[in-house]
Motif scaffolding. Structure first.
Motif, short mmCIF file in Angstrom:
data_model
loop_
_atom_site.label_atom_id
_atom_site.label_comp_id
_atom_site.label_asym_id
_atom_site.label_seq_id
_atom_site.Cartn_x
_atom_site.Cartn_y
_atom_site.Cartn_z
N UNK A 100 41.44 32.51 49.16
CA UNK A 100 40.04 32.38 49.56
C UNK A 100 39.24 33.58 49.09
N UNK A 101 37.94 33.36 48.91
CA UNK A 101 36.99 34.41 48.51
C UNK A 101 35.73 34.25 49.33
N UNK A 102 35.22 35.39 49.82
CA UNK A 102 33.97 35.39 50.57
C UNK A 102 32.81 35.67 49.62
N UNK A 111 35.19 34.78 40.07
CA UNK A 111 35.01 34.35 38.67
C UNK A 111 36.21 34.74 37.83
N UNK A 112 36.71 35.95 38.03
CA UNK A 112 37.87 36.40 37.28
C UNK A 112 39.10 35.54 37.59
N UNK A 113 39.34 35.28 38.88
CA UNK A 113 40.50 34.47 39.28
C UNK A 113 40.35 33.03 38.81
N UNK A 114 39.13 32.49 38.88
CA UNK A 114 38.88 31.11 38.48
C UNK A 114 39.18 30.91 36.99
N UNK A 124 41.26 23.22 38.25
CA UNK A 124 41.73 23.27 39.62
C UNK A 124 40.56 22.95 40.56
N UNK A 125 40.87 22.25 41.64
CA UNK A 125 39.83 21.86 42.60
C UNK A 125 39.70 22.95 43.65
N UNK A 157 37.60 28.29 48.65
CA UNK A 157 39.03 28.24 48.94
C UNK A 157 39.74 27.27 48.00
N UNK A 158 40.99 27.63 47.62
CA UNK A 158 41.80 26.71 46.84
C UNK A 158 42.04 25.43 47.64
#
Length: 587
Positions: A100-102, A111-114, A124-125, A157-158
């Motif tokens: 998760x990211x706030x 953005x980096x993780x996505x 990925x959804x 959230x993933x």
């Protein structure tokens, strides 16, 4: 002796749900009359939090339904932040929450993780949830960064894209946990709960159909397929946990490890905020609603925690789950209420006489002043004194007459209030009206107590330490059961000297009595052992608690996966687990 009905009283600032009102009536609670004093209540129920003044002024016979600072885990952004921090400190045991990211704080990290995940695994959804909204409002799914539009604080959230399906329909679990104390920490979990289904079949390719991806009842009851008979699910969108377990048993699915993980997941989540709750918050109780989803491997994932879970009555599943749960919750609440000392006719008469004496003394003083003022006024009129002196004397005379009139009205009100309170006090205190013999017996007990010498003042009396007696077979079994979870790996029993010294050293620390393990439908999930060195008074030791939960979870996973059938049956007989406490029987 004449017995009064054992009523308790509650107050609230707004209307209560129908099921809660029914549970209060069933547990002998009445709404407090408005014309009585503010402290004449036992339970104060609010949907929102209380003020600091409410917590400061609560009495021992009163209880509030929220802890101060008890909403840390109920905001989505705060929950994600706390779980991320605990995962960094304690490791994989906190791997029950999706990544998760706030936003907007963690937007660059997201953005980096996505982009990193998209380059490795393709599209990925993700799911976007507003931090301060409930009932599924503002939630949407996206797989392209250009579709992410949000306002204010939001959690991204993933998405769990491989959920366990029943008849092709997605579902999640609503479980009810109660915290009766944070110092020491006591967590109860209700054996039954709700299973909430989506009303359209799950398809991973179509992500914008909210009736297939969201399980919130407030959304799905407005769907076109809500009343349609669905495959394996039926009409509506709710089951009970008992129905779900019966379905798993019918399909030969071993779900015991999943329930053990859920139980420890709830304890680990509540444990995060234990040390932020003030130790002075004793007269409180808290009900949390945990939303949990199972993936296709039956691994539970925590979605969110609800501060005041919905207690509405939408279908028969709500009645069969929520009404018994609320009755058991009120039973736990009544255990924390300490009623006032019995009021005898003698003490009530003394109180009445003391009030009358104060009013009579004030009345005598005012009458004396009024007589002197009347004499002074008559003398001034007879001597034809100055007009200014006369007017001042008349004003003082009228002021005293007004005070006398107000005192007479106060005396009348006190008499009326006293007549009303005489019966109200008997009902409120849940006590008997004592006869003369009972009053004499109480006085004799008090006289005997006053004759007991004080050890600190009398130096000739020395405290004698109890000598340890021989350890019986019952004591050895009890010490084995009350040891930590790690002791289940060995079959050795404590030696006589170690067991006796353990009881002597920690005799003043709180222990979990057998009656506390199960209260109605609630069973104790934390502490997981009766180790007084870990669960003592004062702040909860989070590190030791997490270590014991990790040890217990490791043992459960080993036993359920690799133990032979005969050893597994022995483990189930000697361990307090979900099946035993909930009364669920497997064929």
């Amino acid at each position: 002796m004449n017995q009064r009905p054992p009523w308790l009283f509650y107050k609230t600032d707004q209307g209560l749900p129908q099921l809660l009102t029914k549970a209060l009536t069933q547990e002998q609670f009445k709404e407090v009359p408005e014309n009585h004093r503010n402290d004449k209540w036992n339970l104060y129920w609010k949907a929102c939090g209380f003020t600091l003044a409410d917590y400061r002024n609560v009495k021992t016979w009163q209880i509030l339904n929220h802890f101060p600072k008890g909403n840390t885990i109920t905001r989505k952004d705060s929950l994600a932040r706390c779980l991320k921090r605990m995962r960094m400190v304690y490791g994989k045991i906190y791997n029950f929450f999706p990544v998760s990211f706030n936003l907007p704080v963690d937007y660059t990290k997201f953005l980096s993780y996505f982009s990193k995940i998209q380059s490795k695994k393709g599209k990925q959804v993700w799911i976007c949830k507003p931090s301060d909204l409930s009932r599924g409002r503002g939630i949407f799914l996206f797989d392209n960064i250009s579709d992410l539009l949000y306002e204010g604080s939001t959690v991204v959230q993933r998405y769990i894209d491989d959920p366990y399906l029943i008849g092709g329909y997605k579902f999640d679990l609503r479980l009810y946990a109660v915290v009766t104390s944070y110092h020491p920490l006591r967590i109860y979990l209700h054996h039954d709960g709700l299973v909430r289904f989506s009303t359209e079949k799950y398809t991973g390719s179509v992500i914008h159909n909210k009736f297939a991806h969201l399980t919130n009842t407030s959304i799905n009851r407005n769907g076109p397929c809500y009343n349609v008979e669905k495959e394996r699910v039926g009409a509506g969108c709710k089951w009970t946990i008992s129905q779900l377990r019966a379905y798993f048993q019918q399909c030969s699915v071993d779900d015991r490890l999943a329930w053990e993980r859920i139980k420890h997941m709830i304890s680990l989540t509540i444990l995060m905020q234990a040390n932020s709750i003030p130790e002075s918050a004793k007269q409180c109780i808290e009900l949390y609603g945990f939303d949990i989803i199972l993936d296709k491997k039956l691994k539970p994932w925590l979605l969110e925690v609800n501060f005041t879970p919905a207690l509405g009555n939408d279908c028969s599943a709500d009645v069969s789950v929520k009404l018994p749960m609320l009755v058991d919750l009120l039973t736990l609440a009544k255990q924390k209420i300490t009623l006032p000392r019995p009021a005898t006719d003698h003490s009530r008469k003394n109180t009445k006489l003391s009030k009358q004496a104060v009013i009579l003394k004030e009345e005598q003083n005012l009458l004396g002043l009024l007589i002197r003022q009347t004499k002074e006024l008559s003398i001034l009129r007879r001597d034809k004194a100055d007009q200014s002196k006369l007017m001042k004397s008349i004003a003082r005379h009228e002021k005293l007459r007004k005070k006398c009139r107000l005192l007479f009205e106060k005396k009348t009100r006190e008499q009326e209030q006293e007549a009303e309170d005489s019966h109200y006090d008997d009902v409120f205190r849940n006590r008997f009206i004592m006869d003369a013999a009972e009053v004499e017996r109480m006085k004799a007990i008090e006289r005997r107590c006053t004759r007991i010498p004080d050890i600190k003042k009398n130096s000739s009396i020395v405290e004698q330490k109890p000598t340890p007696g021989p350890m019986t077979e019952t004591d050895s079994v009890h010490s084995t059961r009350c040891s930590t979870v790690s002791s289940t790996r060995t079959t050795t029993v404590r030696s006589h000297s170690s067991a006796s010294s353990f009881r002597n050293i920690n005799s003043s620390l709180p222990q979990v009595s057998p009656s506390e393990y199960k209260v109605g439908g609630f069973f104790l999930t934390f502490p997981i052992s009766n180790n007084t060195q870990t669960y003592s008074k004062g702040c909860t030791d989070i590190a030791k608690s997490v270590a014991e939960i990790r040890n217990s979870l490791r043992i459960s996973e080993t036993n359920f996966k690799f133990m032979p059938a005969e050893n597994r049956q022995l483990y189930e007989r000697t361990t307090i687990n979900w099946n035993v406490m909930s009364g669920f029987k497997q064929n």
